[in-house]
Write a protein that holds these residues in place. Structure first.
Motif, PDB file in Angstrom:
ATOM      1  N   THR A   1      -5.192   6.098  -1.856  1.00 27.90           N
ATOM      2  CA  THR A   1      -4.008   5.260  -1.583  1.00 27.90           C
ATOM      3  C   THR A   1      -3.315   5.749  -0.304  1.00 27.90           C
ATOM      4  O   THR A   1      -2.798   4.950   0.469  1.00 27.90           O
ATOM      5  CB  THR A   1      -3.002   5.280  -2.760  1.00 27.90           C
ATOM      6  OG1 THR A   1      -2.698   6.639  -3.089  1.00 27.90           O
ATOM      7  CG2 THR A   1      -3.541   4.557  -3.986  1.00 27.90           C
TER       8      THR A   1
ATOM      9  N   ALA B   1       0.838  -1.209   0.000  1.00 27.14           N
ATOM     10  CA  ALA B   1       0.000   0.000   0.000  1.00 27.14           C
ATOM     11  C   ALA B   1       0.874   1.261   0.000  1.00 27.14           C
ATOM     12  O   ALA B   1       0.556   2.263  -0.659  1.00 27.14           O
ATOM     13  CB  ALA B   1      -0.923  -0.010   1.216  1.00 27.14           C
TER      14      ALA B   1
ATOM     15  N   THR C   1      -4.940  -5.026  -0.974  1.00 26.69           N
ATOM     16  CA  THR C   1      -5.535  -4.829   0.357  1.00 26.69           C
ATOM     17  C   THR C   1      -6.855  -5.575   0.477  1.00 26.69           C
ATOM     18  O   THR C   1      -7.099  -6.300   1.443  1.00 26.69           O
ATOM     19  CB  THR C   1      -5.769  -3.322   0.615  1.00 26.69           C
ATOM     20  OG1 THR C   1      -4.544  -2.634   0.375  1.00 26.69           O
ATOM     21  CG2 THR C   1      -6.224  -3.062   2.033  1.00 26.69           C
ATOM     22  N   GLU C   2      -7.698  -5.407  -0.546  1.00 26.15           N
ATOM     23  CA  GLU C   2      -9.023  -6.047  -0.515  1.00 26.15           C
ATOM     24  C   GLU C   2      -8.880  -7.572  -0.415  1.00 26.15           C
ATOM     25  O   GLU C   2      -9.540  -8.227   0.406  1.00 26.15           O
ATOM     26  CB  GLU C   2      -9.781  -5.624  -1.782  1.00 26.15           C
ATOM     27  CG  GLU C   2     -11.042  -6.374  -2.081  1.00 26.15           C
ATOM     28  CD  GLU C   2     -10.940  -7.055  -3.446  1.00 26.15           C
ATOM     29  OE1 GLU C   2     -11.148  -8.271  -3.500  1.00 26.15           O
ATOM     30  OE2 GLU C   2     -10.631  -6.372  -4.453  1.00 26.15           O
TER      31      GLU C   2
ATOM     32  N   MET D   1     -11.308   0.346   5.242  1.00 26.65           N
ATOM     33  CA  MET D   1     -10.385   0.150   4.108  1.00 26.65           C
ATOM     34  C   MET D   1     -11.117  -0.464   2.919  1.00 26.65           C
ATOM     35  O   MET D   1     -10.870  -0.088   1.771  1.00 26.65           O
ATOM     36  CB  MET D   1      -9.208  -0.737   4.533  1.00 26.65           C
ATOM     37  CG  MET D   1      -8.206  -0.005   5.394  1.00 26.65           C
ATOM     38  SD  MET D   1      -6.716  -0.955   5.670  1.00 26.65           S
ATOM     39  CE  MET D   1      -7.240  -2.118   6.912  1.00 26.65           C
TER      40      MET D   1
ATOM     41  N   VAL E   1      -5.480   4.612   2.800  1.00 23.66           N
ATOM     42  CA  VAL E   1      -5.351   3.170   3.059  1.00 23.66           C
ATOM     43  C   VAL E   1      -3.974   2.883   3.673  1.00 23.66           C
ATOM     44  O   VAL E   1      -3.851   2.118   4.640  1.00 23.66           O
ATOM     45  CB  VAL E   1      -5.575   2.352   1.765  1.00 23.66           C
ATOM     46  CG1 VAL E   1      -5.230   0.883   1.997  1.00 23.66           C
ATOM     47  CG2 VAL E   1      -7.025   2.477   1.293  1.00 23.66           C
TER      48      VAL E   1
ATOM     49  N   GLY F   1     -11.579   1.192  -0.801  1.00 29.71           N
ATOM     50  CA  GLY F   1     -11.265   0.473  -2.043  1.00 29.71           C
ATOM     51  C   GLY F   1     -12.404   0.600  -3.043  1.00 29.71           C
ATOM     52  O   GLY F   1     -12.184   0.857  -4.227  1.00 29.71           O
TER      53      GLY F   1
END
Ligand code: FMN
Ligand code: SF4
Length: 425
Positions: free
Chosen positions: A351, A333, A397-398, A374, A354, A378
């Motif tokens: 970005t 990230a 991240t997801e 978060m 996150v 996204g």
């Protein structure tokens, strides 16, 4: 399986013309120029099923066919920016085998009727830039570049352009802006580079590894290429294996080889006593796979897509049970925040947010609700940006949250990493 692109990489000083020639180098160019027509080459590469090795896996012959049928000057750009985390195969080609790329460039220029090509190279590739420029000089001297190549009337020049270390310069329209001397702000598409590309002219952008495949297809034919790898995923790939394996490195293998074989056979497996936790199979942008998923999937574009990830740039990052998923997600990230060009608000701001949240979760200051926050961020980045960097920043991240949610919750609850995982920061 015999290697194709790296078959002669053990040859001493392969980067020198005589040594490259001694292994059949430039035979593909000779055949293309003396025995084939440009449209025949485009058809052959299309029927061979060569897909781009830069990230999206787009069929190269189809891309070349998009060029308008007009008489404007047109350009070819060899994308050697190679900034995707976990990817280091173009560097090997540039340093060990630059004539291979040059041969692919000249054949492609002939096919798409371009007389000027650029090699856009990552700024940190000092040795690669030296070797590529020296190889270009040799190729001019020997009549493989310049005017009237091999006496056939074809003129092709190549210019090396070195970047200054920004990831976004690898995105094809950001690259074109940078090549034009501007800040690398990606362009809104359409228009696509095939129609309005560098300096407003039709432009083809291909990855260095993609172009290095072209001489082999010309020499050995589309049926031979079609015999390697599964349907729609033909040829080999220079897989870059890094992380917690015994033998990290570049392994050229047919597309479709199981990920399990790449990690456990070719890359020597994990370090003693360790177990596999996860694999990021296609560079830092790719969605993470759990160990179970990784052990069941093949390495070709379509299989990885079906598994919910992607083949991307061919960078396979291996994470064992000592790796903290929150920390590795934070590192990625941080990269995307750093490399966002800042043109679109969702990417520029999102970005950063996150990254900030992941930082506090990793360092014991996470708050209840951070995980869902978060995910919501996204959703607000995805599909709302000019270039694919925005989407690519969401996937790591997801997917890490969806597959390792317990570990994120543990961090927030216990204010520390899972026992047994270690910090690499
Ligand atoms: C943020 C971003 C970075 C990229 N970086 C690279 C890169 O370093 N090298 C590359 O070949 N393609 C990169 N790409 C893909 C290029 O935009 C383009 O699709 C590719 O060069 C086309 O070549 P190919 O069809 O041979 O794969 C990147 C894409 C994005 C969105
Ligand atoms: S998505 Fe991000 S990197 Fe791409 S143009 Fe927008 S701000 Fe720049």
């Amino acid at each position: 399986m015999e290697k194709v692109l790296t078959l002669h990489h053990d040859t001493p000083e392969l980067w020198k013309l005589d040594n490259y020639r001694s292994k059949g180098g430039y035979d593909g160019l000779e055949k293309a120029l003396k025995e084939m027509e440009p449209d025949q080459i485009i058809g052959m590469v299309r029927d061979a099923g060569l897909r781009g090795r830069g990230g999206a896996g787009f069929p190269s012959g189809v891309k070349w066919g998009f060029l308008p049928k007009d008489d404007r000057p047109r350009y070819l750009i060899c994308n050697a920016d190679e900034s995707e985390p976990g990817t280091f195969k173009d560097r090997v080609l540039l340093e060990q085998d630059p004539h291979h790329i040059i041969e692919g460039i000249v054949i492609t220029c002939f096919a798409v009727k371009a007389s000027l090509a650029f090699v856009y190279m990552r700024g940190e590739f000092f040795l690669g830039a030296q070797r590529m420029q020296a190889a270009i000089d040799e190729a001019y001297e020997a009549g493989y570049l310049g005017k009237n190549i091999l006496g056939t009337g074809l003129d092709v020049d190549i210019l090396v352009h070195r970047g200054a270390g920004a990831y976004i310069c690898g995105e094809e329209t950001g690259l074109i802006e940078s090549l034009e001397g501007k800040r690398a702000y990606p362009r809104i598409k359409p228009p696509f580079p095939a129609n309005i590309g560098a300096f407003g002219m039709p432009t083809v952008v291909n990855n260095a590894e993609t172009l290095a495949n072209v001489p082999h297809i010309i020499l050995k034919g589309q049926e031979w290429f079609n015999s390697i790898g599964p349907e729609r995923n033909r040829g080999t790939r220079m897989f870059c294996v890094s992380g917690k394996v015994q033998k990290p490195g570049v392994y050229e293998l047919p597309l479709g080889v199981p990920l399990r074989d790449i990690i456990f056979d070719y890359a020597g497996g994990l370090h003693e006593g360790r177990t596999l936790k996860a694999v990021i199979p296609g560079g830092g942008s790719a969605r993470i796979l759990t160990a179970d998923e990784a052990m069941q999937v093949d390495s070709d574009f379509d299989s990885l897509q079906r598994a919910g990830s992607m083949g991307g740039s061919g960078g396979i990052m291996v994470l064992d049970d000592t790796v903290c998923i929150v920390q590795s997600t934070y590192i990625i990230a941080e990269f995307f925040h750093d490399e966002s060009c800042g043109q679109c608000s969702p990417c520029r701001e999102g970005t950063g947010w996150v990254e900030k949240i992941l930082h506090r979760v990793e360092y014991g200051e996470g708050r209840p609700g951070d995980i869902d926050l978060m995910l919501r961020m996204g959703e607000n980045i995805f599909g709302r940006t000019i270039c694919p960097l925005g989407d690519a920043s969401v996937w790591p991240t997801e997917s890490a949250i969806n597959k390792f949610r317990d570990e994120f919750e543990y961090h927030i609850r216990e204010k520390s990493c899972l026992p047994g995982t270690e910090s690499i920061l």
